[in-house]
Design an enzyme around this catalytic site. Structure first.
Site, PDB file in Angstrom:
ATOM      1  N   SER A 117      36.045  56.111  23.079  1.00  0.00           N
ATOM      2  CA  SER A 117      35.041  56.679  23.979  1.00  0.00           C
ATOM      3  C   SER A 117      34.025  55.634  24.390  1.00  0.00           C
ATOM      4  O   SER A 117      33.663  54.741  23.606  1.00  0.00           O
ATOM      5  CB  SER A 117      34.314  57.816  23.270  1.00  0.00           C
ATOM      6  OG  SER A 117      33.234  58.248  24.049  1.00  0.00           O
ATOM      7  N   TYR A 141      29.091  61.433  17.130  1.00  0.00           N
ATOM      8  CA  TYR A 141      30.389  61.360  17.808  1.00  0.00           C
ATOM      9  C   TYR A 141      30.755  59.904  18.106  1.00  0.00           C
ATOM     10  O   TYR A 141      31.850  59.432  17.763  1.00  0.00           O
ATOM     11  CB  TYR A 141      30.348  62.190  19.102  1.00  0.00           C
ATOM     12  CG  TYR A 141      31.555  61.942  19.983  1.00  0.00           C
ATOM     13  CD1 TYR A 141      32.815  62.381  19.597  1.00  0.00           C
ATOM     14  CD2 TYR A 141      31.426  61.240  21.190  1.00  0.00           C
ATOM     15  CE1 TYR A 141      33.921  62.129  20.391  1.00  0.00           C
ATOM     16  CE2 TYR A 141      32.523  60.993  21.987  1.00  0.00           C
ATOM     17  CZ  TYR A 141      33.773  61.431  21.582  1.00  0.00           C
ATOM     18  OH  TYR A 141      34.871  61.178  22.361  1.00  0.00           O
ATOM     19  N   LYS A 145      33.835  57.301  16.524  1.00  0.00           N
ATOM     20  CA  LYS A 145      34.826  56.563  17.325  1.00  0.00           C
ATOM     21  C   LYS A 145      34.763  55.072  17.016  1.00  0.00           C
ATOM     22  O   LYS A 145      35.789  54.380  17.013  1.00  0.00           O
ATOM     23  CB  LYS A 145      34.593  56.830  18.818  1.00  0.00           C
ATOM     24  CG  LYS A 145      34.943  58.252  19.239  1.00  0.00           C
ATOM     25  CD  LYS A 145      36.452  58.491  19.157  1.00  0.00           C
ATOM     26  CE  LYS A 145      36.857  59.911  19.427  1.00  0.00           C
ATOM     27  NZ  LYS A 145      38.307  60.140  19.361  1.00  0.00           N
TER      28      LYS A 145
END
Ligand code: UDP
Length: 326
Positions: A117, A141, A145
């Site tokens: 991402s 988040y 990643k």
């Protein structure tokens, strides 16, 4: 022909990749726990129900299908949710990725293409964003990643696991043939929310989060990339690794930015309807401008976008929204 195991193949990006893999002649096996995916979106290969954290189940599926490569999508994807419930994100995204790497290392190494991402860049200092920009995620988040990328580097060094991480900017649009598309619950992404407001103008307005950013119209600028263009990049990434070429992280974006207001305008043009909206406060953690430099993807993967002009993104997303409503 090669077999590819797709974790999260019942989800939004995963299902498009499965369709594209099948079109290219690959045999597809979907591994998904259906926590957010949809069984009816598994249409282009075998289905194996399972969780990426369940190493015994994963091992037995690998032994059964003997895939030549793995594409890993199964992860949690909402920034806001990751702030509220970081444990779930570290568990699903970090532990899930770790289990896959461990099982691949134990069972005989196969290349692993994983969904990354642009969230790993946090608030980038320079735009367009190149892969050499510092990684500095600002939410759980994005951190999950980035941790996955670090683990891949370590597993490659220790166990020779070939890998590629594709750092998506804003995935959008739907299969032009209308066989699959975006169906999140709850939906947090801009384009489906804009289209939902068009469909139900009496019931819902779309909230535009902030119009006081340092951008020409005050709303955030993002790089929207059509999900079918993402799909072709994953297949190119698999082929790159199967040819023994180097492991690395690569941005996937169009290189063009559009503001939230420009998306609203484009949706009005495509649908022929007004978009009811209300301006709200900024959403925490949103950078003003996030646009990819896609040069590396073009150079390393020979990737070209075919579907990503904004009108086509909105037209395919709109066709899917209308189909879902039927
Ligand atoms: N956004 C918005 N209203 C929504 C959803 C998103 O104004 O209902 C804005 C969001 O603040 C960001 C942009 O649209 O500036 C894209 O957000 P999205 O959640 O689609 O993707 P992200 O950039 O967070 O990955």
């Amino acid at each position: 022909m090669s077999t590819i195991l797709v974790t999260g193949g019942a989800g939004y990006i995963g299902s498009h990749v499965c369709k594209y893999l099948a079109q290219q002649g690959y045999t597809v096996v979907v591994y998904d726990n259906l926590s957010t995916g949809h069984r009816e979106m598994v249409r282009w290969g075998a289905f194996e129900h399972g969780d990426v954290r369940d190493d015994a189940r994963l091992r037995s599926v690998l032994r059964k299908h003997k895939p030549d490569g793995v594409i890993h999508f199964a992860s949690s994807i909402s920034v806001g949710e990751s702030v509220m419930d970081p444990g779930a994100y570290y568990e699903n995204n970090v532990l899930g990725s770790l289990r896959i790497m461990q099982v691949l290392a134990q069972e005989g190494v196969r290349p692993l293409v994983a969904s990354g991402s642009a969230a790993v860049y946090g608030l980038p200092e320079t735009v367009p964003v190149r892969e050499t920009c510092p990684t500095s995620p600002i939410n759980p988040y994005g951190r999950t990643k980035l941790i996955m990328e670090w683990m891949l580097e370590d597993f490659a060094r220790a166990h020779g696991l070939p890998w590629m991480v594709l750092r998506y900017f804003n995935a959008a649009g739907a299969d032009p043939e209308g066989e699959t598309g975006e169906s999140h619950d709850p939906e947090t992404h801009l384009i489906p929310n804009v289209l939902k407001a068009v469909r139900f103008p009496e019931a819902c307005q779309v909230s535009l989060f902030g119009d006081d950013y340092p951008t020409p119209d005050g709303t955030c600028i993002r790089d929207y990339i059509h999900v079918m263009d993402l799909a072709s990049a994953h297949v190119l990434a698999c082929e790159h690794l199967l040819q023994g070429r180097p492991s690395q992280s690569i941005n996937l974006g169009s290189g063009q930015g559009f503001s939230v207001r420009e998306i609203v305008q484009a949706a009005e043009n495509v649908t022929g309807h007004k978009v009811p909206f209300v301006i709200k406060a900024r959403r925490a953690g949103d950078p003003a401008r996030l646009v990819a430099d896609p040069a590396k993807a073009r150079q390393v993967l020979n990737w070209q976008t075919r579907f990503s002009d904004l009108e086509n993104i909105l037209a395919t997303a709109w066709a899917w929204e209308q189909k879902k409503a039927r």
